[in-house]
Design a protein around this motif. Structure first.
Motif, mmCIF file in Angstrom:
data_model
loop_
_atom_site.group_PDB
_atom_site.id
_atom_site.type_symbol
_atom_site.label_atom_id
_atom_site.label_comp_id
_atom_site.label_asym_id
_atom_site.label_seq_id
_atom_site.Cartn_x
_atom_site.Cartn_y
_atom_site.Cartn_z
ATOM 1 N N ILE A 1 -6.911 -15.268 10.887
ATOM 2 C CA ILE A 1 -5.464 -15.306 11.064
ATOM 3 C C ILE A 1 -4.897 -13.895 11.178
ATOM 4 N N ASP A 2 -5.518 -12.931 10.476
ATOM 5 C CA ASP A 2 -5.079 -11.535 10.572
ATOM 6 C C ASP A 2 -5.501 -10.920 11.893
ATOM 7 N N VAL A 3 -6.681 -11.292 12.381
ATOM 8 C CA VAL A 3 -7.123 -10.818 13.697
ATOM 9 C C VAL A 3 -6.089 -11.206 14.756
ATOM 10 N N MET A 4 -5.685 -12.466 14.743
ATOM 11 C CA MET A 4 -4.729 -12.955 15.740
ATOM 12 C C MET A 4 -3.395 -12.241 15.616
ATOM 13 N N ARG A 5 -2.919 -12.101 14.391
ATOM 14 C CA ARG A 5 -1.618 -11.466 14.179
ATOM 15 C C ARG A 5 -1.637 -9.997 14.604
ATOM 16 N N GLU A 6 -2.690 -9.278 14.246
ATOM 17 C CA GLU A 6 -2.729 -7.837 14.510
ATOM 18 C C GLU A 6 -2.930 -7.537 15.984
ATOM 19 N N THR B 1 -8.014 -23.672 10.347
ATOM 20 C CA THR B 1 -9.270 -23.082 10.815
ATOM 21 C C THR B 1 -9.333 -21.581 10.585
ATOM 22 N N VAL B 2 -8.185 -20.899 10.520
ATOM 23 C CA VAL B 2 -8.198 -19.434 10.555
ATOM 24 C C VAL B 2 -7.815 -18.768 9.240
ATOM 25 N N THR B 3 -7.546 -19.531 8.184
ATOM 26 C CA THR B 3 -7.243 -18.903 6.892
ATOM 27 C C THR B 3 -7.662 -19.803 5.747
#
Length: 323
Positions: free
Chosen positions: A189-194, A26-28
Protein backbone atom coordinates in the motif's frame (compact mmCIF):
# COMPACT_ATOMS: atom_id res chain seq x y z
CA UNK A 1 -52.21 17.41 21.44
CA UNK A 2 -50.76 14.28 19.88
CA UNK A 3 -47.30 13.70 18.56
CA UNK A 4 -46.78 11.50 15.52
CA UNK A 5 -44.27 8.74 16.04
CA UNK A 6 -41.51 9.08 13.52
CA UNK A 7 -40.26 5.90 11.90
CA UNK A 8 -36.58 6.34 11.18
CA UNK A 9 -35.01 3.90 8.76
CA UNK A 10 -31.41 2.96 9.30
CA UNK A 11 -29.26 5.34 7.31
CA UNK A 12 -27.30 3.64 4.53
CA UNK A 13 -23.58 3.31 5.11
CA UNK A 14 -21.69 6.23 3.62
CA UNK A 15 -18.76 5.16 1.48
CA UNK A 16 -15.68 7.33 1.87
CA UNK A 17 -13.77 6.05 -1.15
CA UNK A 18 -14.22 4.02 -4.31
CA UNK A 19 -11.31 1.60 -3.88
CA UNK A 20 -12.42 -2.05 -3.97
CA UNK A 21 -12.19 -3.58 -0.46
CA UNK A 22 -10.44 -6.63 -1.85
CA UNK A 23 -7.64 -4.46 -3.19
CA UNK A 24 -7.11 -2.82 0.20
CA UNK A 25 -7.08 -6.20 1.96
CA UNK A 26 -4.42 -7.44 -0.46
CA UNK A 27 -1.94 -4.58 0.04
CA UNK A 28 -1.87 -3.94 3.81
CA UNK A 29 -2.05 -5.70 7.17
CA UNK A 30 -2.73 -2.42 9.00
CA UNK A 31 -6.37 -1.54 9.74
CA UNK A 32 -5.28 2.06 10.41
CA UNK A 33 -3.63 2.33 6.99
CA UNK A 34 -6.67 0.78 5.34
CA UNK A 35 -8.80 3.59 6.80
CA UNK A 36 -6.39 6.48 6.29
CA UNK A 37 -5.00 5.58 2.87
CA UNK A 38 -8.44 4.81 1.51
CA UNK A 39 -9.24 8.52 1.60
CA UNK A 40 -5.75 9.52 0.44
CA UNK A 41 -5.77 10.54 -3.21
CA UNK A 42 -2.23 9.31 -3.89
CA UNK A 43 -3.27 5.75 -3.09
CA UNK A 44 -6.52 6.20 -5.03
CA UNK A 45 -4.59 7.31 -8.13
CA UNK A 46 -2.31 4.29 -8.01
CA UNK A 47 -5.17 1.90 -7.27
CA UNK A 48 -6.80 2.86 -10.58
CA UNK A 49 -3.59 2.08 -12.44
CA UNK A 50 -2.32 -1.01 -10.62
CA UNK A 51 -5.56 -2.55 -9.37
CA UNK A 52 -6.06 -4.89 -12.35
CA UNK A 53 -3.05 -7.09 -11.54
CA UNK A 54 -2.19 -7.11 -7.87
CA UNK A 55 0.53 -9.70 -8.40
CA UNK A 56 2.51 -6.91 -10.04
CA UNK A 57 2.05 -4.84 -6.89
CA UNK A 58 3.01 -7.68 -4.56
CA UNK A 59 6.23 -8.49 -6.44
CA UNK A 60 7.26 -4.81 -6.76
CA UNK A 61 8.84 -2.47 -4.23
CA UNK A 62 10.73 0.81 -4.03
CA UNK A 63 14.15 1.79 -2.77
CA UNK A 64 14.88 5.52 -2.84
CA UNK A 65 18.58 6.35 -2.78
CA UNK A 66 18.81 9.73 -1.09
CA UNK A 67 21.27 12.62 -1.67
CA UNK A 68 23.78 11.38 0.91
CA UNK A 69 24.15 8.21 -1.20
CA UNK A 70 25.69 10.40 -3.91
CA UNK A 71 28.04 12.22 -1.55
CA UNK A 72 28.97 9.00 0.26
CA UNK A 73 29.31 7.01 -2.99
CA UNK A 74 26.86 4.33 -1.86
CA UNK A 75 24.95 3.94 -5.13
CA UNK A 76 26.71 0.88 -6.50
CA UNK A 77 27.04 -0.87 -3.12
CA UNK A 78 23.28 -0.40 -2.69
CA UNK A 79 22.52 -1.76 -6.15
CA UNK A 80 24.85 -4.71 -5.57
CA UNK A 81 23.20 -5.50 -2.22
CA UNK A 82 19.73 -5.34 -3.77
CA UNK A 83 20.67 -7.58 -6.68
CA UNK A 84 22.44 -10.05 -4.37
CA UNK A 85 19.11 -10.47 -2.59
CA UNK A 86 16.99 -10.93 -5.69
CA UNK A 87 15.74 -7.39 -6.29
CA UNK A 88 16.12 -6.19 -9.89
CA UNK A 89 15.45 -2.61 -11.08
CA UNK A 90 12.63 -2.35 -13.62
CA UNK A 91 12.56 1.45 -13.53
CA UNK A 92 14.68 4.30 -12.18
CA UNK A 93 13.12 7.68 -11.48
CA UNK A 94 15.33 10.67 -10.72
CA UNK A 95 13.50 13.35 -8.75
CA UNK A 96 14.06 16.18 -6.28
CA UNK A 97 12.33 16.15 -2.91
CA UNK A 98 10.93 19.48 -1.75
CA UNK A 99 8.97 20.70 1.23
CA UNK A 100 5.66 19.21 0.12
CA UNK A 101 6.94 15.80 -1.02
CA UNK A 102 8.76 15.38 2.29
CA UNK A 103 5.58 16.08 4.22
CA UNK A 104 3.41 13.93 1.97
CA UNK A 105 5.74 10.93 1.89
CA UNK A 106 6.00 10.85 5.68
CA UNK A 107 2.59 12.40 6.41
CA UNK A 108 1.61 9.70 8.89
CA UNK A 109 5.02 9.50 10.60
CA UNK A 110 5.91 13.15 11.22
CA UNK A 111 3.39 13.73 14.01
CA UNK A 112 6.02 12.64 16.55
CA UNK A 113 9.07 14.08 14.77
CA UNK A 114 10.76 17.10 16.30
CA UNK A 115 10.61 20.37 14.40
CA UNK A 116 14.37 20.32 13.99
CA UNK A 117 14.27 16.83 12.46
CA UNK A 118 11.66 17.92 9.90
CA UNK A 119 13.78 20.97 9.10
CA UNK A 120 16.84 18.75 8.70
CA UNK A 121 14.91 16.43 6.37
CA UNK A 122 14.12 19.42 4.17
CA UNK A 123 17.78 20.39 4.09
CA UNK A 124 19.16 16.89 3.43
CA UNK A 125 16.55 15.75 0.92
CA UNK A 126 16.48 19.09 -0.86
CA UNK A 127 20.25 19.15 -1.38
CA UNK A 128 20.18 17.22 -4.67
CA UNK A 129 18.13 14.66 -6.56
CA UNK A 130 17.19 11.24 -5.25
CA UNK A 131 16.89 8.10 -7.35
CA UNK A 132 13.82 5.93 -6.87
CA UNK A 133 14.57 2.36 -7.91
CA UNK A 134 11.44 0.40 -8.79
CA UNK A 135 12.38 -3.18 -7.99
CA UNK A 136 11.02 -6.56 -9.00
CA UNK A 137 11.49 -9.30 -6.41
CA UNK A 138 12.76 -12.19 -8.52
CA UNK A 139 12.24 -14.55 -5.58
CA UNK A 140 8.54 -13.74 -5.11
CA UNK A 141 5.88 -16.34 -5.84
CA UNK A 142 2.11 -16.13 -5.12
CA UNK A 143 1.48 -16.63 -1.42
CA UNK A 144 4.88 -15.24 -0.36
CA UNK A 145 5.21 -12.08 1.69
CA UNK A 146 5.20 -9.04 -0.61
CA UNK A 147 8.43 -7.64 -2.02
CA UNK A 148 8.08 -4.45 0.03
CA UNK A 149 7.81 -6.39 3.27
CA UNK A 150 10.80 -8.59 2.46
CA UNK A 151 12.97 -5.62 1.51
CA UNK A 152 12.02 -3.68 4.66
CA UNK A 153 13.02 -6.69 6.78
CA UNK A 154 16.27 -6.94 4.80
CA UNK A 155 16.96 -3.24 5.41
CA UNK A 156 17.33 -3.96 9.12
CA UNK A 157 16.36 -2.05 12.26
CA UNK A 158 17.25 1.58 12.90
CA UNK A 159 19.10 0.59 16.10
CA UNK A 160 22.68 -0.36 15.05
CA UNK A 161 22.97 -2.78 17.98
CA UNK A 162 20.17 -4.91 16.49
CA UNK A 163 21.51 -5.06 12.94
CA UNK A 164 23.17 -8.08 11.40
CA UNK A 165 25.93 -7.97 8.75
CA UNK A 166 23.53 -9.00 5.97
CA UNK A 167 21.19 -6.08 6.60
CA UNK A 168 21.21 -3.37 3.95
CA UNK A 169 21.91 -0.66 6.54
CA UNK A 170 24.94 -2.65 7.73
CA UNK A 171 26.28 -3.19 4.22
CA UNK A 172 25.96 0.51 3.41
CA UNK A 173 27.35 1.70 6.75
CA UNK A 174 24.40 3.86 7.82
CA UNK A 175 25.82 6.87 9.67
CA UNK A 176 22.85 8.05 11.74
CA UNK A 177 19.06 8.28 11.63
CA UNK A 178 19.05 10.65 8.65
CA UNK A 179 22.28 9.69 6.88
CA UNK A 180 21.07 6.15 6.17
CA UNK A 181 21.21 6.38 2.34
CA UNK A 182 17.92 4.62 1.56
CA UNK A 183 14.20 4.85 2.06
CA UNK A 184 12.07 1.78 1.43
CA UNK A 185 8.29 1.36 1.36
CA UNK A 186 6.97 -0.75 4.23
CA UNK A 187 4.06 -2.49 2.50
CA UNK A 188 2.49 -2.72 -0.97
CA UNK A 189 0.00 0.00 0.00
CA UNK A 190 2.97 2.32 0.65
CA UNK A 191 4.55 1.39 -2.68
CA UNK A 192 1.37 2.45 -4.48
CA UNK A 193 0.98 5.66 -2.50
CA UNK A 194 4.61 6.76 -2.85
CA UNK A 195 4.68 6.16 -6.60
CA UNK A 196 1.84 8.66 -6.95
CA UNK A 197 3.62 11.20 -4.75
CA UNK A 198 6.79 11.13 -6.86
CA UNK A 199 5.33 10.56 -10.34
CA UNK A 200 2.70 12.48 -12.27
CA UNK A 201 0.17 10.55 -14.35
CA UNK A 202 2.30 10.31 -17.48
CA UNK A 203 5.33 9.05 -15.54
CA UNK A 204 3.15 6.61 -13.57
CA UNK A 205 1.89 5.09 -16.79
CA UNK A 206 5.44 4.59 -18.04
CA UNK A 207 6.43 3.07 -14.69
CA UNK A 208 3.41 0.77 -14.82
CA UNK A 209 4.28 -0.38 -18.34
CA UNK A 210 7.85 -1.11 -17.29
CA UNK A 211 6.69 -3.10 -14.26
CA UNK A 212 4.36 -5.14 -16.50
CA UNK A 213 7.12 -5.78 -19.05
CA UNK A 214 9.87 -6.55 -16.52
CA UNK A 215 11.98 -3.79 -18.10
CA UNK A 216 15.74 -3.86 -17.42
CA UNK A 217 16.45 -0.49 -15.79
CA UNK A 218 20.02 -1.18 -14.67
CA UNK A 219 21.56 0.94 -17.48
CA UNK A 220 19.27 3.86 -16.59
CA UNK A 221 20.07 3.52 -12.90
CA UNK A 222 23.82 3.48 -13.57
CA UNK A 223 23.50 6.53 -15.82
CA UNK A 224 21.62 8.43 -13.11
CA UNK A 225 24.24 7.43 -10.55
CA UNK A 226 27.07 8.65 -12.77
CA UNK A 227 25.36 11.97 -13.44
CA UNK A 228 24.65 12.65 -9.77
CA UNK A 229 28.14 11.66 -8.65
CA UNK A 230 29.57 14.02 -11.27
CA UNK A 231 27.42 16.80 -9.76
CA UNK A 232 28.15 15.92 -6.11
CA UNK A 233 31.63 16.05 -4.54
CA UNK A 234 32.56 12.89 -2.65
CA UNK A 235 32.37 13.26 1.13
CA UNK A 236 33.38 10.99 3.99
CA UNK A 237 30.27 11.93 6.07
CA UNK A 238 32.44 11.56 9.17
CA UNK A 239 31.40 13.67 12.15
CA UNK A 240 34.80 14.46 13.63
CA UNK A 241 36.35 15.14 10.25
CA UNK A 242 33.47 17.51 9.52
CA UNK A 243 34.04 19.41 12.75
CA UNK A 244 37.77 19.72 11.96
CA UNK A 245 37.12 21.07 8.49
CA UNK A 246 34.50 23.51 9.75
CA UNK A 247 36.95 24.83 12.34
CA UNK A 248 39.08 26.10 9.47
CA UNK A 249 36.15 27.64 7.58
CA UNK A 250 35.47 31.33 7.67
CA UNK A 251 32.04 32.90 7.65
CA UNK A 252 28.77 31.32 8.79
CA UNK A 253 29.94 27.75 8.14
CA UNK A 254 32.71 28.06 10.72
CA UNK A 255 30.62 29.64 13.46
CA UNK A 256 29.28 26.37 14.92
CA UNK A 257 32.81 24.96 15.15
CA UNK A 258 34.09 28.13 16.83
CA UNK A 259 31.36 27.91 19.45
CA UNK A 260 32.16 24.24 20.02
CA UNK A 261 35.88 24.97 20.39
CA UNK A 262 35.01 27.58 23.02
CA UNK A 263 33.05 24.98 24.98
CA UNK A 264 29.72 26.62 24.26
CA UNK A 265 26.47 24.99 23.21
CA UNK A 266 25.93 24.87 19.45
CA UNK A 267 22.25 25.54 18.69
CA UNK A 268 20.82 23.36 15.94
CA UNK A 269 19.18 26.45 14.45
CA UNK A 270 22.64 28.03 13.99
CA UNK A 271 23.83 25.05 11.95
CA UNK A 272 20.64 25.16 9.88
CA UNK A 273 21.08 28.91 9.34
CA UNK A 274 24.65 28.37 8.12
CA UNK A 275 23.38 25.75 5.67
CA UNK A 276 20.76 28.11 4.33
CA UNK A 277 23.32 30.91 3.98
CA UNK A 278 25.07 28.60 1.52
CA UNK A 279 28.02 30.92 0.99
CA UNK A 280 30.82 28.50 1.84
CA UNK A 281 30.58 25.95 -0.96
CA UNK A 282 29.53 22.31 -1.34
CA UNK A 283 32.25 20.84 0.91
CA UNK A 284 31.08 22.90 3.88
CA UNK A 285 27.48 22.10 2.97
CA UNK A 286 28.02 18.40 3.59
CA UNK A 287 30.15 19.09 6.68
CA UNK A 288 27.28 21.15 8.09
CA UNK A 289 24.76 18.46 7.21
CA UNK A 290 26.97 15.92 8.94
CA UNK A 291 27.06 17.83 12.22
CA UNK A 292 23.39 18.79 11.92
CA UNK A 293 22.18 15.20 11.53
CA UNK A 294 24.22 14.19 14.59
CA UNK A 295 23.06 17.12 16.73
CA UNK A 296 19.31 17.23 16.46
CA UNK A 297 16.64 15.81 18.74
CA UNK A 298 14.83 13.20 16.70
CA UNK A 299 11.37 12.83 18.25
CA UNK A 300 9.00 14.70 20.52
CA UNK A 301 8.74 12.87 23.86
CA UNK A 302 5.37 11.47 24.79
CA UNK A 303 3.89 11.58 21.28
CA UNK A 304 2.75 8.23 19.90
CA UNK A 305 2.61 6.82 16.42
CA UNK A 306 -0.54 7.07 14.32
CA UNK A 307 -0.03 3.39 13.51
CA UNK A 308 2.75 0.96 14.40
CA UNK A 309 5.26 -0.22 11.84
CA UNK A 310 4.00 -3.21 9.89
CA UNK A 311 6.69 -5.86 10.30
CA UNK A 312 7.40 -9.14 8.54
CA UNK A 313 5.54 -11.07 11.26
CA UNK A 314 2.33 -9.18 10.47
CA UNK A 315 2.29 -10.66 6.98
CA UNK A 316 3.39 -14.11 8.09
CA UNK A 317 0.92 -14.47 10.95
CA UNK A 318 -1.86 -11.84 10.85
CA UNK A 319 -5.09 -12.18 8.85
CA UNK A 320 -6.03 -9.66 6.18
CA UNK A 321 -7.72 -6.49 7.40
CA UNK A 322 -11.52 -6.62 7.29
CA UNK A 323 -13.32 -5.09 4.33
Amino acid sequence: MTTDKLETAAAPEVLLHDIPPGLVRTVTRSPAKARLYGVDNYFRESSRLFGDDLDDVLRTTLCVLKPEAAAGRRYRPALDALRDNGFRPVDAVRFRHHRLTVRETWRFQLNFASRERIDAMDLVLGTSDSVMLVLRDEQWTPGDVPAAVRLTALKGPSDPAQRRPEHLRSRLGAVNGLFNFTHTSDEPIDVMREIAIVCDEERRRLLHARVRAGHDAVPEALAAFAELEAETPAHDLDLENSWRRLAAAEGPAGEPARLRAAGREVPVRLIAAALRAGADGPAQHWDLLSVLTHSLRFNEPGIGRIFPNVLLESWQNAPAVPA
